[in-house]
Enzyme design. Structure first.
Site, short mmCIF file in Angstrom:
data_model
loop_
_atom_site.label_atom_id
_atom_site.label_comp_id
_atom_site.label_asym_id
_atom_site.label_seq_id
_atom_site.Cartn_x
_atom_site.Cartn_y
_atom_site.Cartn_z
CE1 TYR A 160 -3.81 -2.31 0.15
CE2 TYR A 160 -2.77 -3.26 2.09
CZ TYR A 160 -3.73 -3.31 1.10
OH TYR A 160 -4.62 -4.36 1.05
CG HIS A 187 -9.98 -1.76 -4.80
ND1 HIS A 187 -10.43 -1.92 -3.51
CD2 HIS A 187 -11.04 -1.98 -5.61
CE1 HIS A 187 -11.71 -2.26 -3.54
NE2 HIS A 187 -12.11 -2.28 -4.80
C1 DQA Z 1 -7.90 -2.44 -0.85
C2 DQA Z 1 -7.91 -3.90 -1.33
C3 DQA Z 1 -8.75 -4.75 -0.41
O1 DQA Z 1 -8.76 -6.10 -0.87
C4 DQA Z 1 -8.18 -4.74 0.99
O2 DQA Z 1 -9.00 -5.48 1.86
C5 DQA Z 1 -7.95 -3.35 1.50
C6 DQA Z 1 -7.46 -2.32 0.58
C7 DQA Z 1 -6.95 -1.57 -1.71
O3 DQA Z 1 -7.07 -0.36 -1.63
O4 DQA Z 1 -6.09 -2.11 -2.40
O5 DQA Z 1 -8.07 -3.10 2.69
O6 DQA Z 1 -9.21 -1.92 -1.00
#
Ligand code: DQA
Length: 140
Positions: A22, A97
């Site tokens: 992330y 995402h």
């Molecule tokens: C997310 C992807 C989701 O699968 C995960 O549970 C997240 C973050 C993303 O921003 O990549 O918490 O939404």
């Protein structure tokens, strides 16, 4: 133009949460940049780890805003109620995402919100939020 950014569970920990997936920027740092790059946009930001609070906020922003940029995080893959909330409002929603959910575990390939959204951006990091914003600006 009024844009809401709504982030779901664990996104308050961006910056320290699994940075290899992330990134190392906090959302507050990213948002400060976004605000200074788009001074004419009125931003409303909300984050919650609680499903019902996200639904309340989607409803609150669902009629007077020009767009909602929504990262439902883990609830993407589990929450019928979030999908129902998006279907119930007038404001268009773009699902974002940070990670490429299609390239991760199988359970992340299911989204209960995608079909109710104008579109989905995944895998482009935090830049996805800015691209969603560009969509709303060009559309207006
Ligand atoms: C997310 C992807 C989701 O699968 C995960 O549970 C997240 C973050 C993303 O921003 O990549 O918490 O939404």
């Amino acid at each position: 133009m009024k844009i809401a950014i709504i982030n779901g569970p664990n996104l308050n920990l961006l910056g320290t949460r699994e940075p290899e997936i992330y990134g190392s920027l906090t959302f507050e740092q990213y948002l400060a940049n976004l605000k200074s790059n788009f001074p004419h946009v009125e931003f409303f930001y909300f984050q919650s780890n609680v499903e019902g609070e996200l639904i309340n906020e989607i409803q609150n922003c669902g009629f007077g805003f020009d767009g909602i940029i929504l990262n439902p995080a883990g609830y993407t893959h589990t929450s019928v109620a979030l999908g129902d909330a998006i279907a119930a409002i007038d404001t268009p929603v773009v699902e974002v995402h940070i990670s490429n959910v299609a390239a991760r575990e199988d359970f992340r390939k299911i989204s209960h919100v995608s079909a109710k959204c104008a579109g989905t951006i995944a895998g482009l990091g935090l830049q996805g939020y800015e691209l969603a914003l560009e969509y709303f600006i060009r559309k207006s």
